[in-house]
Enzyme design. Structure first.
Site, short mmCIF file in Angstrom:
data_model
loop_
_atom_site.label_atom_id
_atom_site.label_comp_id
_atom_site.label_asym_id
_atom_site.label_seq_id
_atom_site.Cartn_x
_atom_site.Cartn_y
_atom_site.Cartn_z
N CYS A 25 -2.36 9.12 3.08
CA CYS A 25 -2.00 8.63 1.74
C CYS A 25 -3.06 8.99 0.71
O CYS A 25 -2.75 9.22 -0.45
CB CYS A 25 -1.78 7.12 1.79
SG CYS A 25 -3.19 6.22 2.43
N GLU A 54 0.88 -1.18 0.00
CA GLU A 54 0.00 0.00 0.00
C GLU A 54 0.91 1.22 0.00
O GLU A 54 1.57 1.50 1.00
CB GLU A 54 -0.89 -0.01 1.25
CG GLU A 54 -1.85 -1.18 1.34
CD GLU A 54 -3.02 -1.06 0.37
OE1 GLU A 54 -3.26 0.04 -0.16
OE2 GLU A 54 -3.67 -2.09 0.11
P1 NAD Z 1 8.62 4.67 4.35
O1 NAD Z 1 8.52 3.85 3.11
O2 NAD Z 1 9.82 5.51 4.54
O3 NAD Z 1 8.56 3.72 5.64
C1 NAD Z 1 7.48 2.88 5.95
C2 NAD Z 1 7.93 1.79 6.92
O4 NAD Z 1 8.88 0.96 6.25
C3 NAD Z 1 8.66 2.32 8.16
O5 NAD Z 1 8.31 1.52 9.28
C4 NAD Z 1 10.12 2.13 7.81
O6 NAD Z 1 10.96 2.00 8.92
C5 NAD Z 1 10.05 0.82 7.02
N1 NAD Z 1 11.15 0.57 6.10
C6 NAD Z 1 11.93 1.47 5.44
N2 NAD Z 1 12.84 0.81 4.67
C7 NAD Z 1 12.62 -0.51 4.85
C8 NAD Z 1 13.22 -1.70 4.34
N3 NAD Z 1 14.22 -1.67 3.48
N4 NAD Z 1 12.74 -2.90 4.74
C9 NAD Z 1 11.70 -2.96 5.60
N5 NAD Z 1 11.09 -1.87 6.13
C10 NAD Z 1 11.55 -0.67 5.75
O7 NAD Z 1 7.28 5.53 4.42
P2 NAD Z 1 6.91 6.66 5.49
O8 NAD Z 1 7.62 7.92 5.14
O9 NAD Z 1 7.02 6.11 6.86
O10 NAD Z 1 5.33 6.85 5.22
C11 NAD Z 1 4.81 7.76 4.33
C12 NAD Z 1 4.46 7.07 3.03
O11 NAD Z 1 3.52 6.03 3.28
C13 NAD Z 1 3.78 8.00 2.04
O12 NAD Z 1 4.31 7.75 0.76
C14 NAD Z 1 2.31 7.58 2.10
O13 NAD Z 1 1.57 7.85 0.93
C15 NAD Z 1 2.45 6.11 2.34
N6 NAD Z 1 1.23 5.54 2.91
C16 NAD Z 1 0.45 4.74 2.13
C17 NAD Z 1 -0.74 4.25 2.64
C18 NAD Z 1 -1.64 3.37 1.79
O14 NAD Z 1 -2.52 2.73 2.36
N7 NAD Z 1 -1.47 3.34 0.48
C19 NAD Z 1 -1.12 4.54 3.95
C20 NAD Z 1 -0.29 5.35 4.72
C21 NAD Z 1 0.89 5.85 4.20
#
Ligand code: NAD
Length: 529
Positions: free
Chosen positions: A298, A264
Site C-alpha cells: 500500500c 487503512e
Molecule cells: P479489497 O478492498 O478488495 O478487499 C480487502 C478485504 O475486504 C478482503 O478480505 C475482502 O474479501 C474484504 N471485503 C470486500 N468487500 C467487503 C465487504 N463489503 N464487507 C466486508 N469485507 C469486504 O482490497 P484488496 O484488493 O484485497 O487489497 C488491496 C488494497 O488494499 C489496495 O488498495 C491497497 O492499497 C490496500 N491496502 C492498504 C493498506 C494500508 O495499510 N493502508 C495495507 C495493505 C493494502
C-alpha cells in the site's frame, strides 16, 4: 471442482497441515452450506486445497463464540494476557519458515518479502509488551474542584472486534492488527482474503499454542459482500485494510450501526528526488520502494518527481537497475528471486491494462511493460514509464503493481504541488542530501506517512508511532498508543467527595454566579482544574 493439477508444495506444507488449518474456519455450522473456495498456488495455478466458506449465520455463530470467550479473557490481569504474546513472539520466530511457505503459496511473493512480512507481527508484539501496561493503566485526572472531586480515565475492551484483511500482506495485517485488539481484552473475528487465508490460520494455531483461549479468535471466510455486512452488524468495532472503494462501504455501514472503525486504504504514493541526491545510496532504495513485493505494497511508490538537472542521469541509472531486477524474478521457495509474482492472473491483467492504456495514449515505456508467462501465470516485469499524463488511469488511480512513472520538475514548490495532486494521502517520500531542506518540504506534503531518504520502510517499521492515511487513504491509525486505545472504550469515572456542586437553592442565583466567577478566575490563576 477444478480440473487443474495438484500443487507440489514445499515439504513443510503437508496435506494434513492444510486440512487441520481449513478445519479451523467457522463454516458449515449454520445456514445454507456454501461451495468451498478452491485455493491455488500462485506460482503455478495448481490446486492446494479447499477452503470452507462461512454463511451469514456462521458469522453470527462465530461472534457468539468469541463473545462467550471474551468475558473470561477480559477479566484476566493484563500481565497474563501479555504472557500469551510473549510466548507467541518466540513461536512466530521459530515457525517463520512454514509461515513464509504459506504466505508464498497464497500470494506468490518472493521469499525474502514473505520472511519480512512474518517479522512484522513480532515487532508489533514487542512494542506492546513494552508499552501496553502504561497505555491501558487507569489514569487519575483532576476533577472540576481540586481535592473534593476526582476523575479517572479507564480503558475497557470494546467486546468483539472484526479484523478484515487484504491479500497483499495477509499474515502481517491480520495478525498485527489483531494483536492490540486481543491485548486490550477483546475477542476477534478475522476475515482474511480467501486466496491467502492459510497463513492467518497457522498464525492463530500458534497463538493457541502460546495459550490464547480457544474460541476467542474466530475465522470466517467468504466473499466480502456475502459475509461482511453480517459481520459489521454483530461486532463492536471494525478494523479494515483494503481498497478505498471497499473502505467507503465498511465506513458507511459502521456509521449506520454507530460503531467505530479504523480504515487503512489505498494510495498513489509520490516520491520527490531533489537535485542534491547521492545516486549510489538512493537508487537501490528507490528500486525497492517502487518494486518491493512486486509493487503490491500500500505504501509503495508509483510516482517519482525528479529535479530537471538530474532527471536524465536518474532515468538512465534507475532504468538500468529495474532491468537488472527483471533478471532476478522467479517462482521459488528459496531466497534466489528478488521479485516474485503478482497475486493472481486477474490482478496482473488490471495492472497490464493501466500500462496498455498509458501506452495507447502516448506514454513511453522506458523498460518492462509485459507479463512474463515463462515464469508463471501472474508475473509482470518491473516497468518504468515517462510521458504519463492525467488523462491516463495510471497517473491518478492506484495501479498496485511493479509500475512506476517518472516526471520532471523545476522548483521545490512545483514538486510538492504535483505530489499533493491526488485524492490519496497514504505515503510520500523525499530523497535529498540536505535534511533541513527535506524537513521543510515535508511540512507541506499531504500524507499520513512521510519518509525522508527512504521509500516507506522507516515509518512502516516504527511501531511506536501511530500511522495511517489522510484524505481518501484512511480514517484512524494503527500502532503506538493510539493503535491500542482504539480497541477500547474510554470511561470517565467521576467522584465527588463532598456535595458542593449541586445547586444551592438557599442562595440567590446572582450570588451563586458571583462565587462561580471568582472560583473560575482563582482556579485559572493557580493553574487548577
Ligand atoms: P479489497 O478492498 O478488495 O478487499 C480487502 C478485504 O475486504 C478482503 O478480505 C475482502 O474479501 C474484504 N471485503 C470486500 N468487500 C467487503 C465487504 N463489503 N464487507 C466486508 N469485507 C469486504 O482490497 P484488496 O484488493 O484485497 O487489497 C488491496 C488494497 O488494499 C489496495 O488498495 C491497497 O492499497 C490496500 N491496502 C492498504 C493498506 C494500508 O495499510 N493502508 C495495507 C495493505 C493494502
Amino acid at each position: 471442482m477444478s480440473t487443474t493439477s495438484k500443487a507440489k508444495l514445499p515439504p513443510r506444507v503437508t496435506e494434513s497441515l492444510i486440512n487441520r488449518l481449513t478445519a479451523m474456519v467457522t463454516a458449515g455450522k449454520a445456514g445454507e452450506a456454501r461451495e468451498p473456495f478452491e485455493m491455488t498456488e500462485t506460482y503455478t495455478g495448481d490446486v492446494v486445497g479447499y477452503l470452507p466458506q462461512s454463511s451469514p449465520e456462521d458469522v453470527v455463530a462465530a461472534v457468539e463464540m468469541a463473545r462467550a470467550a471474551q468475558k473470561e479473557w477480559a477479566a484476566r490481569p493484563l500481565k497474563d494476557r501479555l504472557a500469551v504474546f510473549e510466548r507467541a513472539h518466540e513461536l512466530l520466530l521459530t515457525e517463520i519458515e512454514t509461515l513464509a511457505d504459506l504466505i508464498q503459496i497464497g500470494c506468490g511473493k518472493a521469499r525474502r518479502m514473505a520472511i519480512e512480512e512474518v517479522c512484522d507481527t513480532p515487532l508489533v508484539i514487542a512494542q506492546y509488551l513494552k508499552t501496553a501496561a502504561k497505555t491501558l493503566k487507569p489514569k487519575k485526572r483532576s476533577g472540576p474542584m481540586p481535592v473534593i472531586t476526582s476523575s479517572t480515565e479507564e480503558h475497557r475492551p470494546k467486546g468483539v472486534v472484526a479484523v478484515i484483511a487484504p491479500w497483499n500482506f495477509p499474515f502481517a495485517i491480520s495478525m498485527s492488527d489483531s494483536t492490540p485488539a486481543l491485548i486490550a481484552g477483546n475477542g476477534v473475528i478475522m476475515k482474511p482474503d480467501n486466496k491467502t487465508a492459510l497463513c492467518t490460520l497457522y498464525g492463530i494455531e500458534l497463538l493457541h499454542k502460546a495459550g490464547l483461549p480457544r474460541g476467542l479468535v474466530q475465522v470466517v471466510c467468504g466473499v466480502g459482500p456475502d459475509v461482511g455486512p453480517t459481520l459489521i452488524d454483530n461486532v463492536e468495532f471494525v478494523m479494515f485494510t483494503g481498497s478505498t472503494a471497499t473502505g467507503r462501504t465498511i465506513g458507511e455501514q459502521s456509521g449506520r450501526n454507530l460503531i467505530g472503525c479504523s480504515l487503512e486504504l489505498g494510495g498513489k504514493n509520490p516520491m520527490i528526488v531533489l537535485d542534491d541526491v547521492n545516486f549510489d545510496e538512493a537508487i537501490p532504495s528507490i528500486l525497492f520502494a517502487a518494486f518491493g513485493n512486486a509493487g503490491q505494497i500500500c505504501m509503495h511508490i508509483e510516482r517519482i518527481y525528479v529535479q530537471e538537472r538530474i532527471y536524465d542521469e536518474f532515468l538512465r541509472r534507475f532504468t538500468a537497475a529495474a532491468e537488472e531486477l527483471a533478471g532476478k524474478m522467479g517462482a521459488s521457495y528459496d531466497f534466489a528471486p528478488e521479485m516474485g509474482s503478482l497475486v493472481s492472473v486477474d490482478h496482473m491483467k488490471r495492472v497490464a491494462a493501466h500500462v496498455d492504456e498509458a501506452r495507447e495514449k502516448g506514454a513511453t515505456i522506458v523498460t518492462g511493460g509485459n507479463p512474463r508467462p515463462d515464469l508463471g501465470p501472474a508475473f509482470f516485469e518491473p516497468t518504468v514509464l515517462t510521458g504519463v499524463t492525467n488523462d491516463m488511469a495510471l497517473a491518478t488511480m492506484e495501479t498496485f503493481g511493479p509500475v512506476v512513472s517518472i516526471y520532471k520538475y523545476k522548483t521545490d514548490a512545483e514538486a510538492v504541488a504535483l505530489a499533493n495532486d491526488t485524492p490519496y494521502g497514504l505515503n510520500a517520500a523525499i530523497w535529498t542530501g540536505n535534511f533541513d531542506r527535506a524537513t521543510k518540504l515535508a511540512e507541506t506534503i499531504e500524507s499520513g506517512s512521510i519518509n525522508i531518504n527512504d521509500g516507506f520502510i522507516t515509518s512502516y517499521a516504527a511501531k511506536g508511532t501511530p500511522s495511517g492515511g489522510v484524505k481518501q487513504s484512511g480514517v484512524g491509525t494503527r500502532h503506538g498508543a493510539a493503535g491500542l486505545l482504539k480497541y477500547t472504550d474510554t470511561i470517565n469515572v467521576g467522584v465527588q467527595k463532598k456535595q458542593i456542586m449541586a445547586s444551592r437553592s438557599s442562595m440567590p442565583y446572582e450570588k451563586q454566579l458571583k462565587s462561580t466567577l471568582v472560583t473560575l478566575r482563582l482556579m485559572r490563576r493557580l493553574h487548577l482544574g
